[in-house]
Design a protein around this motif. Structure first.
Motif, PDB file in Angstrom:
ATOM      1  N   SER A 181       0.824  -1.203   0.000  1.00 22.23           N
ATOM      2  CA  SER A 181       0.000   0.000   0.000  1.00 22.23           C
ATOM      3  C   SER A 181       0.854   1.247   0.000  1.00 22.23           C
ATOM      4  O   SER A 181       1.967   1.259   0.490  1.00 22.23           O
ATOM      5  CB  SER A 181      -0.899   0.012   1.240  1.00 22.23           C
ATOM      6  OG  SER A 181      -1.737  -1.110   1.270  1.00 22.23           O
ATOM      7  N   GLY A 182       0.286   2.336  -0.542  1.00 25.50           N
ATOM      8  CA  GLY A 182       0.924   3.633  -0.419  1.00 25.50           C
ATOM      9  C   GLY A 182       0.544   4.245   0.916  1.00 25.50           C
ATOM     10  O   GLY A 182      -0.522   3.990   1.446  1.00 25.50           O
ATOM     11  N   LYS A 183       1.427   5.049   1.476  1.00 23.33           N
ATOM     12  CA  LYS A 183       1.162   5.655   2.777  1.00 23.33           C
ATOM     13  C   LYS A 183       1.536   7.125   2.759  1.00 23.33           C
ATOM     14  O   LYS A 183       2.423   7.548   2.027  1.00 23.33           O
ATOM     15  CB  LYS A 183       1.944   4.933   3.884  1.00 23.33           C
ATOM     16  CG  LYS A 183       1.442   3.525   4.184  1.00 23.33           C
ATOM     17  CD  LYS A 183       2.180   2.935   5.362  1.00 23.33           C
ATOM     18  CE  LYS A 183       1.586   1.581   5.759  1.00 23.33           C
ATOM     19  NZ  LYS A 183       1.799   0.562   4.727  1.00 23.33           N
ATOM     20  N   ALA A 184       0.828   7.889   3.562  1.00 20.98           N
ATOM     21  CA  ALA A 184       1.137   9.299   3.739  1.00 20.98           C
ATOM     22  C   ALA A 184       0.733   9.703   5.141  1.00 20.98           C
ATOM     23  O   ALA A 184      -0.145   9.092   5.749  1.00 20.98           O
ATOM     24  CB  ALA A 184       0.397  10.149   2.716  1.00 20.98           C
ATOM     25  N   THR A 185       1.391  10.715   5.675  1.00 22.42           N
ATOM     26  CA  THR A 185       1.019  11.267   6.973  1.00 22.42           C
ATOM     27  C   THR A 185       0.484  12.671   6.761  1.00 22.42           C
ATOM     28  O   THR A 185       1.182  13.539   6.240  1.00 22.42           O
ATOM     29  CB  THR A 185       2.221  11.300   7.932  1.00 22.42           C
ATOM     30  OG1 THR A 185       2.668   9.958   8.156  1.00 22.42           O
ATOM     31  CG2 THR A 185       1.829  11.927   9.255  1.00 22.42           C
TER      32      THR A 185
END
Length: 383
Positions: A362-366
């Protein structure tokens, strides 16, 4: 009463008057102890700080000027002593933790390690990038929390929280695999055994091949080429999801467009901005409508202006609308996998986008959210 504080200080300093000093202590001890309690939030440590402050007063008394406002001086001293006490306690706890980790490595570590080792890399692969890096820095490389924080551009306290959360996720993974181990025993085993000595001559061999261009074995060359192909193919297949995450981070809009198909009804709904989670849902709902003004309503004023001047600059309204809808479709099924509370008015929420196909990471971002006039709004992001 305050006006004769310094008279008593002078009396004590010149005559070593026990009566004068006892009067000063009785007069100001509640003030000093209250400051210490607020700072340390620990009754035993507050008592220690209070004693230290008045010992310092006894030693400094001869040098205090007549214009000194003693209650103010005592408050400042109490804050300084409290800060030093907290620092000392934190360092002691870290030394104790390090000693405990070493004892685990010297004692039960080998047995625990035999259980953990076959599953460790699979468990690490399940972590988000930041949690993964925190574990590597702290337990694989033995870095201090201060070093971890500096490497990840966060505070030392934030590094401790992130590492503890990542360690708990490792423990949960291992538990699902049938290993019931404490986070302490996992940490000790990993710290003691995860990085081993390399065979003699390997450093020179790797350097000669990778840096100096010496020829590699045919099997090594084939392995390199196959791995690069897999990495490139995986990158292409996950580009749509990653691009959606990139949109949330504010660095670019969707870079890859799928063939046009009938647009389904929005899977999102407006949820308001009363909580960080609701704000994220509202932002994705706005993106799914293709309405940029609704989308930017989920941003702080400063972030909205920045977004307009960078990501949206030079794009047509139709392009922006299409990209927003594509991003929303790619984020269906997103999960909030982490949350760092920086302050009462700032929270960092880690989002995981679903994989584009089974088996892809999965792609992740904060997303950084700040409270503005009682509402949580996006104020930036990191990847």
């Amino acid at each position: 009463m305050v006006s004769d504080d310094m008279v008593l200080v002078r009396e004590y300093a010149s005559e070593r008057s026990e009566r004068a000093f006892e009067t000063l202590v009785a007069r100001h001890i509640r003030l000093v102890h209250s400051v210490a309690m607020r700072q340390t939030r620990d009754a035993d440590l507050a008592e220690e700080v209070t004693q230290a402050v008045f010992i310092i007063l006894a030693r400094k008394a001869p040098g205090l000027g007549d214009s000194t406002i003693l209650p103010g001086w005592l408050c400042r001293t109490a804050r300084n002593v409290s800060a030093n006490a907290l620092t000392t306690r934190r360092r002691r706890q870290e030394r104790e933790q390090e000693a405990h980790m070493r004892s685990l490595g010297d004692g039960p570590g080998p047995e625990v390690w035999e259980q953990v080792a076959p599953l460790l890399d699979q468990a690490m692969a399940e972590l988000g990038e930041k949690d993964h890096d925190a574990i590597v820095l702290r337990y694989f490389e033995g870095r201090s929390f201060g070093d971890v924080g500096r490497a990840m551009d966060i505070s030392e306290d934030a590094a401790k929280k992130r590492t503890a959360r990542a360690l708990e996720r490792l423990r949960s993974f291992l538990q699902r695999a049938g290993l019931s181990l404490s986070t302490e025993s996992i940490a000790g085993a990993v710290a003691a055994h995860s990085v081993q000595a390399v065979p003699a001559g390997l450093i020179a061999s790797v350097t000669a091949t990778a840096f100096k261009g010496f020829p590699a074995k045919a099997s090594t060359t084939a392995l390199i080429e196959n791995t690069l192909k897999i990495m490139a193919w995986t990158h292409l297949k996950t580009a749509a999801v990653v691009s959606a995450v990139v949109l949330i981070t504010g660095s670019a809009f969707i870079a890859i467009h799928m063939p046009k198909a009938p647009e389904p009804a929005s899977p999102f709904a407006f949820a308001g901005y009363a909580t960080p989670e609701a704000s994220i849902r509202s932002m994705l709902w706005a993106a799914s409508t293709g309405d940029v003004e609704k989308f930017l309503a989920a941003f702080t004023p400063e972030e909205s202006a920045k977004f307009r001047g960078t990501v949206l600059a030079g794009k047509s309204a139709d392009r922006v609308s299409q990209d927003g809808k594509a991003m929303a479709r790619a984020m269906v099924g997103y999960k909030i996998v982490g949350k760092d509370v920086v302050s009462d008015d700032e929270i960092h929420v880690e989002i995981s986008a679903p994989p584009a196909e089974a088996g892809l990471k999965s792609g992740k971002a904060t997303v950084i959210l700040k409270r503005v006039a009682g509402e949580w709004k996006r104020d930036g992001s990191t990847r």
